[in-house]
Design a protein around this motif. Structure first.
Motif, short mmCIF file in Angstrom:
data_model
loop_
_atom_site.label_atom_id
_atom_site.label_comp_id
_atom_site.label_asym_id
_atom_site.label_seq_id
_atom_site.Cartn_x
_atom_site.Cartn_y
_atom_site.Cartn_z
N VAL A 77 0.84 -1.19 0.00
CA VAL A 77 0.00 0.00 0.00
C VAL A 77 0.88 1.24 0.00
N GLY A 78 0.30 2.35 -0.43
CA GLY A 78 1.04 3.62 -0.44
C GLY A 78 0.08 4.78 -0.59
N PRO A 79 0.60 5.99 -0.58
CA PRO A 79 -0.27 7.16 -0.73
C PRO A 79 -1.02 7.12 -2.06
N ALA A 80 -2.23 7.65 -2.05
CA ALA A 80 -3.04 7.68 -3.27
C ALA A 80 -2.43 8.63 -4.29
N ALA A 81 -2.46 8.22 -5.55
CA ALA A 81 -1.88 9.03 -6.63
C ALA A 81 -2.73 10.28 -6.87
N VAL A 82 -2.05 11.40 -7.12
CA VAL A 82 -2.73 12.64 -7.48
C VAL A 82 -2.54 12.93 -8.97
N ILE A 83 -1.62 12.20 -9.60
CA ILE A 83 -1.37 12.36 -11.03
C ILE A 83 -1.46 10.98 -11.68
N ASN A 84 -2.27 10.88 -12.73
CA ASN A 84 -2.42 9.63 -13.48
C ASN A 84 -1.69 9.72 -14.80
N ARG A 85 -1.37 8.56 -15.35
CA ARG A 85 -0.70 8.50 -16.65
C ARG A 85 -1.58 9.16 -17.71
N ASN A 86 -0.96 9.92 -18.60
CA ASN A 86 -1.59 10.66 -19.71
C ASN A 86 -2.43 11.85 -19.27
N GLN A 87 -2.42 12.18 -18.01
CA GLN A 87 -3.15 13.36 -17.52
C GLN A 87 -2.36 14.62 -17.86
N VAL A 88 -3.06 15.66 -18.30
CA VAL A 88 -2.43 16.95 -18.55
C VAL A 88 -2.34 17.68 -17.21
N VAL A 89 -1.11 18.06 -16.85
CA VAL A 89 -0.87 18.68 -15.55
C VAL A 89 -0.09 19.98 -15.72
N PRO A 90 -0.26 20.93 -14.79
CA PRO A 90 0.55 22.15 -14.84
C PRO A 90 1.99 21.85 -14.42
N LEU A 91 2.94 22.36 -15.19
CA LEU A 91 4.36 22.27 -14.85
C LEU A 91 4.80 23.63 -14.33
N VAL A 92 5.49 23.64 -13.22
CA VAL A 92 5.99 24.89 -12.65
C VAL A 92 7.49 24.77 -12.51
N PHE A 93 8.22 25.63 -13.22
CA PHE A 93 9.67 25.70 -13.13
C PHE A 93 10.00 26.87 -12.23
N ASN A 94 10.81 26.61 -11.18
CA ASN A 94 11.12 27.65 -10.21
C ASN A 94 12.62 27.61 -9.95
N ALA A 95 13.32 28.70 -10.35
CA ALA A 95 14.76 28.79 -10.12
C ALA A 95 15.16 30.26 -9.96
N ASN A 96 15.79 30.59 -8.84
CA ASN A 96 16.32 31.93 -8.58
C ASN A 96 15.29 33.04 -8.77
N GLY A 97 14.09 32.82 -8.34
CA GLY A 97 13.04 33.85 -8.45
C GLY A 97 12.30 33.85 -9.76
N LEU A 98 12.77 33.09 -10.74
CA LEU A 98 12.09 32.98 -12.03
C LEU A 98 11.09 31.84 -11.96
N VAL A 99 9.82 32.13 -12.28
CA VAL A 99 8.78 31.11 -12.26
C VAL A 99 8.16 31.03 -13.65
N ILE A 100 8.21 29.84 -14.26
CA ILE A 100 7.61 29.61 -15.58
C ILE A 100 6.58 28.50 -15.41
N THR A 101 5.37 28.74 -15.93
CA THR A 101 4.30 27.76 -15.83
C THR A 101 3.85 27.36 -17.24
N THR A 102 3.71 26.07 -17.47
CA THR A 102 3.23 25.54 -18.74
C THR A 102 2.48 24.24 -18.46
N GLU A 103 2.07 23.55 -19.50
CA GLU A 103 1.36 22.28 -19.33
C GLU A 103 2.19 21.14 -19.87
N GLY A 104 1.98 19.97 -19.26
CA GLY A 104 2.67 18.77 -19.70
C GLY A 104 1.78 17.56 -19.55
N ARG A 105 2.16 16.48 -20.20
CA ARG A 105 1.42 15.23 -20.12
C ARG A 105 2.22 14.24 -19.28
#
Length: 141
Positions: A77-105
């Motif tokens: 057993v383990g924690p319930a998944a919040v992301i499923n295969r082939n689901q479109v999810v928001p991607l957040v890139f965060n480095a040195n104060g720069l934040v870029i948001t896009t979508e990914g599968r």
């Protein structure tokens, strides 16, 4: 003489096998099923490495198929998944104060805190990031 008798009694008490409660599946449960207390029963038996409390599994997800009457181990057993295969999810890139948001599968399933591979829909490149409880994927470099 009394010391010998007391030692003998302690040896007999500690040498007897201890019957512990073991958590077993009440029915066959498919993997990726979110578990509830109705899915399990407590059986008397000595199974090393198995779970012993129903409260230990509530809200978790079956990682493998759990067969009726068999003990449940922590790796099953383990924690319930919040992301499923082939689901479109928001991607957040965060480095040195720069934040870029896009979508990914999502290319895999993931629970909060687990790493997951994601294909960026804009560039078609594959990146890895940590799944967050709200379903976003945090990419950090």
């Amino acid at each position: 003489m009394k010391l010998f008798t007391l030692t003998s009694v302690l040896f007999v008490i500690t040498a007897t096998p201890v019957m512990a409660d073991t958590l077993v599946a009440a029915r066959t449960i498919r993997s990726q099923t979110v578990l509830s207390s109705a899915d399990f029963v407590i059986a008397t038996g000595d199974t090393l490495g198995s779970l012993t409390q129903i409260s230990d599994i509530q809200g978790l997800e079956a990682r493998v198929t759990l067969y009726a009457g068999r003990p449940v181990r922590p790796g099953d057993v383990g924690p319930a998944a919040v992301i499923n295969r082939n689901q479109v999810v928001p991607l957040v890139f965060n480095a040195n104060g720069l934040v870029i948001t896009t979508e990914g599968r999502a290319l895999d399933r993931a629970a909060p805190g687990e790493y997951v591979r994601i294909m960026n829909l804009s560039s078609r490149t594959t990146v890895s990031g940590r799944a967050m409880p709200n379903g976003t994927v945090l990419i950090q470099y």
